[in-house]
Motif scaffolding. Structure first.
Motif, short mmCIF file in Angstrom:
data_model
loop_
_atom_site.label_atom_id
_atom_site.label_comp_id
_atom_site.label_asym_id
_atom_site.label_seq_id
_atom_site.Cartn_x
_atom_site.Cartn_y
_atom_site.Cartn_z
N ASP A 114 0.83 -1.21 0.00
CA ASP A 114 0.00 0.00 0.00
C ASP A 114 0.86 1.26 0.00
O ASP A 114 0.54 2.24 -0.68
N LEU A 115 1.95 1.23 0.77
CA LEU A 115 2.84 2.40 0.82
C LEU A 115 3.43 2.68 -0.55
O LEU A 115 3.44 3.83 -1.02
N LEU A 116 3.91 1.65 -1.22
CA LEU A 116 4.49 1.85 -2.56
C LEU A 116 3.44 2.32 -3.55
O LEU A 116 3.72 3.13 -4.44
N ALA A 117 2.23 1.81 -3.40
CA ALA A 117 1.17 2.22 -4.33
C ALA A 117 0.81 3.68 -4.17
O ALA A 117 0.38 4.34 -5.13
N GLU A 123 10.72 3.29 -6.92
CA GLU A 123 12.12 2.88 -6.88
C GLU A 123 12.98 3.88 -6.11
O GLU A 123 13.89 3.49 -5.38
N GLU A 124 12.69 5.16 -6.26
CA GLU A 124 13.43 6.17 -5.51
C GLU A 124 13.18 6.00 -4.01
O GLU A 124 14.10 6.13 -3.19
N LEU A 125 11.93 5.72 -3.65
CA LEU A 125 11.60 5.50 -2.25
C LEU A 125 12.34 4.28 -1.70
O LEU A 125 12.91 4.33 -0.59
N LEU A 126 12.38 3.21 -2.46
CA LEU A 126 13.07 2.00 -2.01
C LEU A 126 14.56 2.24 -1.85
O LEU A 126 15.18 1.76 -0.89
N ARG A 127 15.16 2.98 -2.77
CA ARG A 127 16.60 3.28 -2.65
C ARG A 127 16.87 4.11 -1.39
O ARG A 127 17.86 3.88 -0.68
N ALA A 128 15.99 5.07 -1.11
CA ALA A 128 16.17 5.87 0.10
C ALA A 128 16.01 5.01 1.34
O ALA A 128 16.76 5.15 2.32
N MET A 129 15.05 4.10 1.32
CA MET A 129 14.85 3.20 2.47
C MET A 129 16.07 2.29 2.66
O MET A 129 16.50 2.05 3.79
N ASP A 130 16.60 1.77 1.57
CA ASP A 130 17.80 0.92 1.66
C ASP A 130 18.95 1.69 2.31
O ASP A 130 19.67 1.16 3.16
#
Length: 291
Positions: A114-117, A123-130
């Motif tokens: 839901d957060l990604l949606a 992808e930018e959000l995931l990179r920042a989270m990583d």
């Protein structure tokens, strides 16, 4: 640190606290707070030894004991003496605990989806989270031996080859490279090492041996989110330690001039430049280190 930087960090902390439900008395609506849910999750993911759970979650012994006791009273967990050492204890999920663990997993996966949606740049959000997760967990990054054909190893190698293809002026084709056989990077000839951050592989290095006293370091790679944390240096040190354990006395490696960070690391850690020792089309620097 500037006031602006402090304000941004505190804003981030508030956002994460709200998103994960850290202050909810019923995390994900399952009737218990986040602390109890995290202990249940750790056990469900294979961390049964009580000391390992304490270290992984960063809890003091008293708090962990209370959380475990609460889960035991719910019938979700049992704790037993360690089979090899009666002074240690091991926690395990009951059948009801396994059902509850599965329910948490499904709800957590749905919340992540839901957060990604909701965010247009996933992808930018995931990179920042990583980046954030790796930086916050830097002291828990572990170096582990792995089969070079395992999913974790292939994850690292696939990303490594893709990065070489981007950075080399003529691209990179692994079929043209002197790609080592898996058996050359497994004991008793060599090892394959993976840096793991909370279950996620974030780096790798291979020690390619032939059964003799000379071996090569191959496939050193660290994911962008873990760079600058000393992971590459730790991987190299672990490879050298494994080489000594295998009675290897001389290490060699090759590198391409586009990999400036790797070249700087080798020169800082005692590697000596030597003449070319293979016909691989990609490297233009060659190094050796006596152990």
């Amino acid at each position: 640190m500037s006031i602006d930087a402090i304000s941004r960090i505190r804003r981030f902390n508030r956002a994460v606290t709200a998103e994960v439900g850290a202050l909810d008395t019923s995390f994900l609506g399952r009737g218990r707070p986040l602390g109890s849910a995290r202990v249940l999750n750790a056990i469900g993911h294979g961390r049964g030894e009580v000391g390992a759970i304490r270290d992984y979650l960063g809890l003091d012994s008293g708090l962990l004991s209370r959380l475990l006791r609460g889960l035991e009273e719910e019938g979700l967990v049992v704790t037993l003496p360690h089979p090899g050492d009666a002074r240690r204890r091991v926690a395990a999920l009951t059948e009801a605990g396994r059902r509850e663990f599965s329910a948490y997993e499904a709800l957590s996966n749905d919340r992540a989806g839901d957060l990604l949606a909701r965010f247009p740049k996933g992808e930018e959000l995931l990179r920042a989270m990583d980046l954030v997760a790796t930086a916050l967990g830097r002291d828990r990054i572990a170096i582990e031996e792995a089969d070079p054909r395992s999913d974790a190893a292939l994850h690292c190698l696939t990303r490594y080859y893709a990065e070489l293809d981007r950075r080399f002026s003529a691209g990179f084709d692994v079929t043209l490279s002197r790609d080592p056989q898996a058996a050359d990077m497994r004991r008793p000839r060599g090892v394959f090492l993976i840096a793991v951050s909370d279950g996620m592989p974030v780096g790798c290095a291979g020690l390619k041996g032939s059964g003799g006293e000379v071996a090569e370091i191959k496939r050193l790679w660290v994911c962008p989110s873990a760079r600058g944390l000393g992971v590459a240096r730790r991987l190299m040190a672990a490879a050298e330690a494994a080489a000594r354990d295998l009675a290897i006395t001389t290490l060699r490696l090759d590198a391409n001039s586009a990999l400036t960070e790797a070249l700087a690391l080798y020169r800082r850690t005692g590697w000596i430049e030597i003449e070319r020792f293979n016909d691989d089309p990609y490297p233009d620097f060659f190094f050796e280190k006596r152990l």
